[in-house]
Structure formats: C-alpha cells, structure tokens
Design a protein around this motif. Sequence first.
Motif: not given
Length: 519
Positions: A283-291, A402-404
């Motif tokens: 977990f973490g903010m979107p676009r932080s490197g979770t993928t 990014t269109p979240l």
Amino acid sequence: MHPDPTEQAFALLQAGQFDRAQTLLEAVLQNDPRNARARYGLGIACLSFGRTAQAIPHLEEAAKGAKKEAVVHTTLASALNIERRSEDALPHARKGASLAPGSEYAQRVLGEVYADLRRSGLARQAFEQALKADPQSPRAHLGLFELEMTLGNRDLAENHIHIAFTEAPSDPAILTAAAEAQDETLKVSVLDGIERHLANLPQGAATAEVTRLAFAAGKICDAAGDTGKAFSFFDGYRTGLYPAHDPGVQKAFVESCKAAFDREFFEQRKNWALSSDRPVFVFGMPRSGTTLVERIIGRHPAARAAGELQFIPDRIHDLASGRIHDPRLFEAARQMTRQEAQRIGRRYLSHLEVIDKRAHRVIDKMPHNFENLWLLALLFPNASFVHVTRTAEDTCLSIYMTPLPPHHSYNESQASLGRYFNLYRDLMAHWSEVLPVALRHQSYESLVSDNETESRALLAHTGLDWDDDCLKPPDETTQIFTFSREQARRPVYGSSVGRWKAYQAHIQPLLAALEAKAN
C-alpha cells in the motif's frame, strides 16, 4: 387510441432525448412498478448520464422480469462490470451470451467481464466470438487491445487498436486507448482527433469522457517532450472527472483515526487476531511504486499477485454504511465484536483461497489500504505489511497526470492534491507508532537504484526464501491492470526519479502546498 408511453419513451431514447425519456418512464413505473421494459429503459437512461450505480437496481429488476431477454442481462453485466462488480456481472454476462450466441454485444461484454476477472483465455475466446459476429467491431478490437496490453503482448495489441481506430476514429474510448500505441504515425492522428473533438465542445463542457481524452492527449505530448502543451491538457479539463474536494473531510478523518486507533485500542483487541500469514499487503499513495513491489514479490514461485483487491475497502464501506470518512465508521469500529471482525477476516482468507489455493503468499496491492490498516493489523498481525514510499513531488506529479477514478477527488487540483499528500504522510506517521505489526517502509528510489539488495530484503520481510525469478519482468501469463502496466514489464529503471523537475514551472501550486506542511 393513445400511444403506449413505454414505447414513446424508447423512441425518445433512440433519438437521444434521455431527459424526456426518463421523465416518461418514471411516470410509467409509478403506475406499474413491475414493468420490466420500463425498468430497462430507465436503466439505459441512467447509463446515458453516466449514473451507472443508479442504473443497476433498475436493470436488476428488469432482468427478473425479462429472464429470456439477452440484451437486458448483457446490459446489466456491463453496468456491474463498470462498477468493478465483476463477480456479480459474470452470471448475467454468461446468460446474455448463451441467449444470444451470435450477438457481438453479448460476447464482447462477456469478454470484458472475463478480462477483468483475470481469466484471459476465456476473455480472448469471447472477444473472438464477438468478432465472428462482426469482424470489424471497433469495440471488440478495443477489448482485445486492452486484454493483450494487460498481458504484455504489444504487437497483437497494436494490430487490434489500428483496426479499431480505422473503423471508429472518432470514438472517444478508442481515441483514449490509441494514445498508448507505439506507432508514432498513429499517435499523430490520435492527437489530431482528440484536439478536434475538444475544439468542438461547448464552453465548459467537461465530462469524465472529455477529461480522459485530454489526459490521453497530454500523455502523447509528454512522451514527445512537449511539457507545456502536455500540461495544458492535464490542467485544463480535469473538472470533468473529479467532483469538488473538501479537504476538511480528510483532515477530520485522519484526526479521528489518530484519536480512535491508539495503542490502547489495539491492546484491548489483541485476541482478535487470526493466525494466517498468507496475506501480503502492499500500500501507499497511487503512483508510488506499489506495482513494482507487487511484481517483485509476485514473481516468486510461492507467491501470487492478486492485484488491487476490493474486498477490504468494501467491508469498510459496509461498516460505515457507505460513509467511509464519516464519524459513523469510528462508532462502528468501537462497537464491532471479536466475532464480527473475525468473520470478515475468515471471509477474506476464503477470498484468497479462490484466487490461489496453493500460494504461500497472496499479494493484495490496494494502495489506499493505508486508510484501513487498523482493521488489517487487528486481524492479520502475522501478515506482511509493505508501505511503498516515493518522493512527494514525483508521486504527486504522476498522480496529477493520471486519470484516476472520480472517487480520488483530491486529484481535483494541485493544491488539493498537495494537501491530501500531507495528510497521508501524517496518517502513516501515526500508524508507524501504534500498529502492532512490522511495517516495511519501502523506498521506490532505493528499489530502483539497488534493485537486488532491496528485493532480497523485501522477500525476507515476507518470509520467503530468495528466488532469482524475482528480478525478472512478468511474463505473458501475468495480467497487469494498473496505469503503470507498461512500466511494470520493463527491466527496473530509474528515469522517473526526479521527473517533476521538468514540470517545475507548471506545478508551483502543488509545490507550495507540499511546502506548507514542511514549514
């Protein structure tokens, strides 16, 4: 003889007069609530306004009264799938396809549902059946483009998006998708098509569709190095996607978390814990490197990457009666019993069993689970918790471009995004102090600069022995659905570190908001 009002309404739907059709259908249903055709029409009207959640109850009622109507079941399946309720959508998609095996629409929707359920073989079969019904179907080719992109089959994907664009060069969904093509000639045509579409809009006519088109254009310009033009697209149309953001709501939520979920809260409930160590929460903010983190752990032969599971957010939603940032969540958390909590935990573990019965670790990469850590820590203290961090400026710039989905309303403006990021950091600082679990704070920058060392530490944190496969990109059997799906298939690279500096002149409100917290 008076004309049938239901048929009048359908004539209005056909003519695109959705407001008038809706009014007429609502009047019909007041007198005849079980009128399945009127229910279906009202569902269609709601869908035309983008009100998918409102359409679903009408379509469900229509499906009960029109059990043999393929189009009703298929439309319901499509609506449920849009709302990320793919498991609920599947029976209706299957029924629609079985009732109308030669229907392009029914087979295509079945393919879309299977694709979102990560059943890629069945998805491809359904899309191919749709193309048998209509070989030039733009939307079936679009579906195959999206499927092949999630699997990393770039050449196959490119072929399908070329056909889709040739057949429907003005379709906004196809224009948006075609912005991902590698063919530079196609991208020039796509950018031209988007600019013409946007130029023909009335003043201020921003919608979700328009915002996604603008972001697609921005992505093309960004890749070409035209930062000024790119940012004009990212900055100028975003109100079509995001409702007004109230920063006070998130601030009150964070403060309530800090007050309610203290060390005493966890100490009093330490006997709620389940023994399982299968979950890995990333977990973490979107676009932080979770993928990237999910990819590294998920390549281990004893692990399974499950993507962004909606199970825990849905249970939080249920607990809070739909108001997840409302005081009622904290009241529900205080009143919850051990039996109720463990029931949620056992259902979650059963959900992981459905995903993969054999994997020793199943990775749940839901970024915003950082808000739900109080429940996860109570139920699964033996699980692995990985908090992915990235430089605030790079994270926020990537989010802004990014269109979240619309529920990420903090992405409405640079200032609202910066304030939200500061509140996220505040909440994570609190969790780090009080949670009765071992949190690994994984720096994205460290992971890309010393990939093997950091990857070994990640695997050790999950209790898995090292495997060299963890350093390899995903193969074509792995579907990746996130916005970073292209990056996730490349060897680890560090070119996105410090990327915000190229846009520094355009993001002064964001930098000011982030700086306000620092001071």
